[in-house]
Write a protein that holds these residues in place. Structure first.
Motif, short mmCIF file in Angstrom:
data_model
loop_
_atom_site.label_atom_id
_atom_site.label_comp_id
_atom_site.label_asym_id
_atom_site.label_seq_id
_atom_site.Cartn_x
_atom_site.Cartn_y
_atom_site.Cartn_z
N TRP A 80 -13.09 -2.02 -4.70
CA TRP A 80 -12.51 -0.88 -5.40
C TRP A 80 -13.37 -0.45 -6.58
O TRP A 80 -13.80 -1.27 -7.37
CB TRP A 80 -11.11 -1.29 -5.86
N ASP A 81 -13.61 0.88 -6.68
CA ASP A 81 -14.30 1.42 -7.85
C ASP A 81 -13.60 2.68 -8.35
O ASP A 81 -14.20 3.49 -9.07
CB ASP A 81 -15.77 1.70 -7.53
N GLY A 82 -12.33 2.85 -8.00
CA GLY A 82 -11.57 4.03 -8.43
C GLY A 82 -10.85 3.79 -9.74
O GLY A 82 -11.19 2.90 -10.52
N ARG A 132 -11.21 -5.46 -12.31
CA ARG A 132 -12.48 -5.14 -11.65
C ARG A 132 -13.24 -6.42 -11.29
O ARG A 132 -13.98 -6.44 -10.31
CB ARG A 132 -13.31 -4.21 -12.51
N ASP A 138 0.81 -1.20 0.00
CA ASP A 138 0.00 0.00 0.00
C ASP A 138 0.85 1.25 0.00
O ASP A 138 1.99 1.25 0.45
CB ASP A 138 -0.91 0.02 1.23
N ASP A 162 -4.03 5.25 0.38
CA ASP A 162 -5.27 4.58 -0.04
C ASP A 162 -5.11 3.90 -1.39
O ASP A 162 -6.09 3.57 -2.04
CB ASP A 162 -6.41 5.60 -0.09
N LEU A 202 -4.18 0.40 -7.80
CA LEU A 202 -5.62 0.54 -7.65
C LEU A 202 -5.88 1.70 -6.70
O LEU A 202 -5.70 1.58 -5.49
CB LEU A 202 -6.24 -0.75 -7.11
N HIS A 203 -6.30 2.83 -7.23
CA HIS A 203 -6.52 4.03 -6.43
C HIS A 203 -7.83 3.92 -5.66
O HIS A 203 -8.85 3.51 -6.21
CB HIS A 203 -6.52 5.26 -7.32
N GLY A 204 -7.79 4.32 -4.38
CA GLY A 204 -8.99 4.30 -3.56
C GLY A 204 -9.47 2.90 -3.21
O GLY A 204 -10.66 2.70 -2.95
N ALA A 205 -8.54 1.95 -3.14
CA ALA A 205 -8.93 0.55 -2.93
C ALA A 205 -8.88 0.10 -1.48
O ALA A 205 -9.16 -1.07 -1.20
CB ALA A 205 -8.04 -0.37 -3.77
N TYR A 215 -3.73 -8.79 -1.49
CA TYR A 215 -4.33 -8.55 -2.79
C TYR A 215 -3.66 -9.37 -3.90
O TYR A 215 -4.32 -9.84 -4.83
CB TYR A 215 -4.28 -7.06 -3.14
#
Length: 595
Positions: free
Chosen positions: A535-537, A528, A498, A501, A554-557, A575
């Motif tokens: 995650w939806d970023g 996805r 990480d 985020d 993966l941003h915002g995951a 992950y």
């Protein structure tokens, strides 16, 4: 020409096993031992400790466990030590260390690098009102700030070594700086020696997580499992040109291979052509990782692109409270029972909050560990007969979190059958120390060295413009007569981590021939499918032809990241395991020959 430099990586986090220092000293022939203790979460913990006790705020076991039992041998061998164990209170750490040195009647000089701690300038920074460099969030409330630290580089540490220090203690610096500083001191590298600085930084990046370079967290963990209790800690043998070899002490457990080192190369990186450090912006895209013998790997090809004019600066601040608990259920319908219990606990808690005229929880998390909840839509297991319901909440006030803890535990006699758990004290609300990151011009962050001879300022290296580079072209997929679907683990090694985020997943082809298939398979659609429940970023992918690898961001995951997330895995440590388990397409004729 100066001789090569042999450095042992003795710590990768605060809490690291104490066996590293005596093991590396027993190997002999070391010039330096380096210790990395600090992460964003660690800084938050140390800030809380200093708030309670002005003499706290550093990694105490550096003094008590790593140094105290080994100081005499360190002095006898003439090994020098660099550590960022100072945390938010490096002078207190150095004072404790000097006291121990005196008690053992040893002649070891200790120096402290200071300047990273900017808490006393909080009002000045708040007035400038910078935004978060990743999210654009506003500057946090001044009264809630716990710590402010700039990420210093290697040149102040090298200056302390040049002044004769045997042991250098720092506050917050970038993890790799403790290794790069030894290189600068030994080889006389200057601020404009960009490729050499990048190579030394990469050596530090490999060492900074200790045994993660020698079999820890390795995809093929069975190959490193024998002797795991006595796993070897990494040693980097660095040359003047910045290339190096990675090895470990003879007779120790673990493994040093192309896979273990390449996984660590990609660990917690972003754009591999713009790995930004205070002393150099690195390009790792052409780095080659080559096995040269048993438990010996050569790493070469790092390039430097420029020198930034600012320091990354991280602020931890109190942003409410959080807590949670695990409730285990077993028996028929264990999953359904656990979820019904979790929803009832939250419903009862919310009713109490309304009665107290308190706001709702800011965030809640329910994860049924044991039911493949981490796999989302790619779950393959039947309904589990044994699960642990992890229920966590976040609230602006400690008493709001306390309501949940009381009501959840109090639901025990009302729960569906099969509730159990290891007895222990009820958890307590803990402060959420959120992370805010920004850039500060180096001129505003003067670094100093303090030792027995006094204090000296160390000017920051001048910025150098960033050299333009073209991203490597992704590998084209060759024609295949037959295509097979296999789990990615058949084709690749992978490791995840990480940055705030952002989840990072580094994927390394086991054989170069399969890299085009890996790149094609790990598309946004596939990612996805694997991570969509987390995650939806936005997503970024980077190709590293030198190591036959790719890096995925993966941003915002991570639901806020390690300092504030309610997730069971707030740092994306698993992950890569989710990605390795998912099916990908590959040339069927190539499969057996290549893997």
């Amino acid at each position: 020409m100066p001789q090569g430099l042999r450095i042992g990586g003795a710590s990768g986090f605060w809490g690291e096993a104490a066996l590293a220092t005596p093991q590396l000293l027993a190997a002999g022939g070391l010039d330096f031992l380096v210790y990395d203790y600090l992460a964003e979460i660690t800084m938050a913990v140390l800030a809380r400790a200093r708030a309670k006790d002005a003499q706290a705020g550093y990694a105490t076991d550096f003094v008590t466990a790593a140094m105290a039992p080994n100081l005499a041998e360190i002095a006898r061998q003439g090994v020098r030590v660099i550590s960022n164990a100072g945390g938010v209170n490096p002078e207190a750490c150095a004072a404790a260390l000097r006291q121990e040195i005196g008690a053992q009647a040893l002649d070891l000089k200790v120096a402290v690098v200071e300047g990273d701690d900017l808490l006393g300038r909080a009002a000045e920074l708040a007035a400038a009102a910078p935004e978060d460099m990743f999210t654009g969030a506003p500057f946090p409330p001044l009264e809630k700030i716990a710590s402010i630290n700039a990420y210093l580089g290697a040149f102040p540490i090298a200056a302390a070594l040049n002044r004769g220090a045997d042991i250098v203690v720092t506050g917050r610096c970038v993890d790799s700086a403790v290794t790069l500083a030894a290189c600068i001191h030994r080889f006389g590298w200057a601020a404009a020696d960009l490729d050499r600085l990048a190579g030394g930084s990469l050596a530090g990046h490999i060492l900074e997580c200790g045994p993660q370079a020698t079999g820890g967290n390795f995809t093929d963990w069975q190959a490193a499992a024998e002797g795991l209790a006595g796993i070897g800690y990494p040693i980097a043998e660095i040359r003047e040109d910045g290339s190096f070899e990675v090895t470990k002490p003879a007779g120790t457990g673990g493994l040093v291979s192309r896979g273990t080192v390449a996984e660590q190369l990609l660990y917690e990186t972003g754009d591999p052509q713009a790995y930004v450090l205070p002393d150099v912006v690195c390009d790792f895209s052409a780095v080659a990782v080559t096995e040269t013998g048993p438990d010996r790997v050569r790493v070469a090809g790092a390039r430097g692109r420029g020198v930034p004019d600012a320091y990354k600066t991280c602020i931890t601040w109190q942003d409410g409270f959080r807590s949670g608990h695990y409730f285990t259920f077993y028996g028929l319908d264990a999953e359904a029972k656990a979820r019904a219990f979790a929803e009832a606990a939250l419903a009862r808690s919310r009713e109490v909050l309304r009665g107290m005229k308190l706001p709702d929880f800011r965030d809640v998390s329910i994860e049924l560990i044991g039911s493949e909840s981490q796999f989302g839509g790619l779950r393959q297991s039947e309904p589990a007969r044994e699960v642990a319901a992890k229920i966590a909440v976040r609230h602006p006030e400690a008493r709001g979190v306390g309501v949940f803890l009381k009501e959840a535990v109090g639901l025990g006699l009302s729960a569906p059958p099969g509730l159990s758990g290891f007895a222990g004290a009820r958890p307590r609300p803990s402060p959420v120390l959120a992370l805010f990151s920004c850039l500060l011009p180096k001129a505003q962050v003067p670094a100093t060295v303090r030792d027995a001879a006094g204090t000296c300022a160390v000017p920051a290296a001048p910025a150098l413009p960033l050299q333009a580079v073209e991203p490597p072209a992704p590998p084209p997929v060759p024609h295949a007569k037959r295509v097979a679907e296999v789990p990615l683990i058949r084709l690749a090694w992978a490791r995840s981590g990480d940055k705030g985020d952002i989840a990072n997943i580094g994927v390394v082809a086991r054989k170069p021939e399969v890299m085009p298939w890996i790149w094609e398979a790990l598309s946004e659609t596939h990612l996805r499918r694997v991570f969509g429940h987390f995650w939806d970023g936005r997503m970024e992918r980077f190709y590293l032809p030198g190591s036959h690898a790719m890096n995925v961001l993966l941003h915002g995951a991570l639901a806020g990241g390690g300092t504030s997330s309610l997730r069971n895995d707030p740092q994306a440590k698993g992950y890569a395991q989710l990605l390795l388990a998912a099916l990908v397409r590959v040339d069927a004729d190539l499969l057996e020959a290549a893997v």
